[in-house]
Design a protein around this motif. Structure first.
Motif, PDB file in Angstrom:
ATOM      1  N   ARG A 185      34.048  46.660  35.467  1.00  0.00           N
ATOM      2  CA  ARG A 185      32.696  46.500  35.994  1.00  0.00           C
ATOM      3  C   ARG A 185      32.708  45.615  37.235  1.00  0.00           C
ATOM      4  O   ARG A 185      31.699  45.014  37.591  1.00  0.00           O
ATOM      5  N   SER A 186      33.851  45.526  37.898  1.00  0.00           N
ATOM      6  CA  SER A 186      33.975  44.676  39.072  1.00  0.00           C
ATOM      7  C   SER A 186      33.063  45.187  40.191  1.00  0.00           C
ATOM      8  O   SER A 186      33.143  46.366  40.562  1.00  0.00           O
ATOM      9  N   PHE A 216      35.040  52.195  41.611  1.00  0.00           N
ATOM     10  CA  PHE A 216      35.224  53.140  40.518  1.00  0.00           C
ATOM     11  C   PHE A 216      35.179  52.371  39.210  1.00  0.00           C
ATOM     12  O   PHE A 216      35.330  51.139  39.187  1.00  0.00           O
ATOM     13  N   THR A 217      34.975  53.083  38.113  1.00  0.00           N
ATOM     14  CA  THR A 217      34.831  52.421  36.816  1.00  0.00           C
ATOM     15  C   THR A 217      35.931  52.787  35.815  1.00  0.00           C
ATOM     16  O   THR A 217      36.133  52.068  34.846  1.00  0.00           O
ATOM     17  N   HIS A 218      36.632  53.904  36.043  1.00  0.00           N
ATOM     18  CA  HIS A 218      37.636  54.360  35.077  1.00  0.00           C
ATOM     19  C   HIS A 218      38.947  54.694  35.792  1.00  0.00           C
ATOM     20  O   HIS A 218      38.936  55.327  36.856  1.00  0.00           O
ATOM     21  N   CYS A 237      41.598  33.385  46.994  1.00  0.00           N
ATOM     22  CA  CYS A 237      40.456  33.105  46.129  1.00  0.00           C
ATOM     23  C   CYS A 237      40.118  34.388  45.396  1.00  0.00           C
ATOM     24  O   CYS A 237      39.963  35.442  46.019  1.00  0.00           O
ATOM     25  N   ALA A 238      40.010  34.324  44.068  1.00  0.00           N
ATOM     26  CA  ALA A 238      39.832  35.521  43.250  1.00  0.00           C
ATOM     27  C   ALA A 238      38.375  35.866  42.977  1.00  0.00           C
ATOM     28  O   ALA A 238      38.095  36.784  42.208  1.00  0.00           O
ATOM     29  N   ASP A 239      37.430  35.184  43.601  1.00  0.00           N
ATOM     30  CA  ASP A 239      36.007  35.443  43.340  1.00  0.00           C
ATOM     31  C   ASP A 239      35.628  36.864  43.772  1.00  0.00           C
ATOM     32  O   ASP A 239      36.057  37.352  44.824  1.00  0.00           O
ATOM     33  N   TYR A 240      34.794  37.522  42.938  1.00  0.00           N
ATOM     34  CA  TYR A 240      34.276  38.834  43.308  1.00  0.00           C
ATOM     35  C   TYR A 240      33.521  38.743  44.629  1.00  0.00           C
ATOM     36  O   TYR A 240      32.843  37.758  44.902  1.00  0.00           O
ATOM     37  N   GLY A 241      33.637  39.784  45.433  1.00  0.00           N
ATOM     38  CA  GLY A 241      32.969  39.797  46.718  1.00  0.00           C
ATOM     39  C   GLY A 241      33.722  39.038  47.794  1.00  0.00           C
ATOM     40  O   GLY A 241      33.374  39.111  48.970  1.00  0.00           O
ATOM     41  N   HIS A 242      34.748  38.306  47.395  1.00  0.00           N
ATOM     42  CA  HIS A 242      35.527  37.494  48.331  1.00  0.00           C
ATOM     43  C   HIS A 242      36.981  37.942  48.383  1.00  0.00           C
ATOM     44  O   HIS A 242      37.584  37.993  49.444  1.00  0.00           O
ATOM     45  N   ARG A 243      37.530  38.272  47.226  1.00  0.00           N
ATOM     46  CA  ARG A 243      38.975  38.491  47.099  1.00  0.00           C
ATOM     47  C   ARG A 243      39.501  39.638  47.958  1.00  0.00           C
ATOM     48  O   ARG A 243      40.629  39.595  48.424  1.00  0.00           O
TER      49      ARG A 243
END
Length: 342
Positions: free
Chosen positions: A46-47, A52-54, A288-294
């Motif tokens: 759900r990132s 994609f989701t699968h 940095c592993a943050d969503y939207g940043h990585r």
């Protein structure tokens, strides 16, 4: 490539030069294949920064041996090193097609696009012998199930006989990743992956077969490959790609040690420049592993990279999108290989 201990190992090892020549490094390059039960074959996510989701990964570990591969740290879960172990100890899901057939046959199953090869390349060299990906593509074709493929391998051309008819029904799309067009850099950084010009040829062949193909300029490595963005996009467009995407270099977990080590060994004069640019994009750290940043980083340097990429994509006509893959053709398989007449 070095072979440091994984982060879950209770014992850590360090190399020591005792003055004797050894051929251990040559031995480590002999690929070992291990059986890996498919288990939960389809991975979900759900990132918010992954489109994609699968997905399905037929293999764990990858013979391509790319120095930057973000999947390397996953070998630590197997109590193996993300270094040489990752590229020489490959875990193959030999029962993947059988397991997926059972999933597709469930009465409650609803089709949705599935990506093959998101973590490690589904068409890596060992696939030529094991044909696990081929078996999966055969099942996707049989069931008219939507499929997406990501690879840097010429072996995908082997499956044109299946992919072209699927593309005619809008059931498949392919992304080809190109990191550099510099042959020397390619040989050092992606030692067992296809050469740059050969990857451009893959785009040309897939496009000629009617298969919608994206070029992924990935990863972009500041101070090492970033000057090639426009050239990669242009040459991919000339070969028939219809869209383009990009990602910046990611260095999670053990890659914080592995990639700088490779960089210092191969390009010592550029090492600090590359690492300093990464720090500029990640708030003083190299990742940095943050969503939207990585995937893209932040700050002036990241903004310039984004602007250059989007300008190049627009200039060469790759900012379009192909229509979503169709799922309404799906035909559930039978587990005994025979279809019902009704």
């Amino acid at each position: 490539m070095i072979n440091p201990s994984g982060r879950y190992d209770h014992q850590k090892t360090e190399s020591y030069d005792d003055g004797w020549e050894t051929t251990v490094s040559d031995e480590r390059r002999k690929t070992q294949i291990f059986d890996d039960s498919a288990g939960q074959l389809i991975s979900t996510n759900r990132s918010p920064d992954i489109p994609f989701t699968h997905s399905i990964n037929p293999y764990r570990g990858c013979e391509h041996g790319c120095a930057y591969c973000f999947a390397r740290p996953s070998h630590a879960y197997l109590n193996l090193s993300p270094g040489l172990d990752f590229e020489t100890k490959i875990f193959a899901k030999k029962n993947a097609a059988k397991a997926l057939r059972a999933v597709f046959a469930r009465p409650a199953y609803r089709p949705h696009p599935i990506v093959l090869g998101i973590n490690t390349d589904a068409y890596q060299p060992v696939e030529r012998r094991l044909r696990i990906t081929r078996q999966l593509v055969e099942l996707f074709s049989e069931c008219a199930h939507p499929l997406q493929l990501i690879t840097k391998s010429t072996l995908i051309e082997r499956d044109l006989d299946l992919l072209a008819p699927m593309a005619a029904k809008n059931l498949v799309s392919v992304a080809i990743s190109i990191t550099t067009l510099d042959v020397d850099l390619n040989c050092r950084m992606e030692p067992r992956a296809a050469a740059p010009q050969r990857r451009l040829k893959i785009i040309e062949r897939l496009s000629a077969a009617g298969i919608p193909t994206t070029v992924l300029v990935a990863p972009i490595i500041p101070g090492l490959t970033d000057h090639e963005i426009e050239n990669i996009v242009q040459q991919s467009a000339q070969r028939g790609a219809i869209s383009a995407g990009y990602m910046m270099l990611r260095l999670p977990w053990e890659l914080r040690q592995l990639f700088p080590s490779w960089l210092t060994a191969n390009y010592p004069e550029r090492a600090e420049r590359v690492l300093n640019a990464l720090r500029q994009m990640h708030g003083g750290d190299i990742y940095c592993a943050d969503y939207g940043h990585r995937m893209r980083g932040e700050g002036p340097y990241a903004d310039v990279i984004a602007q250059r990429f989007y300008l190049a994509r627009h200039r060469y006509g790759l900012d379009g999108q192909y229509p979503p893959l169709r799922a309404d053709y799906f035909i559930p398989p039978s587990l005994d290989g025979q279809r019902s007449l009704f």
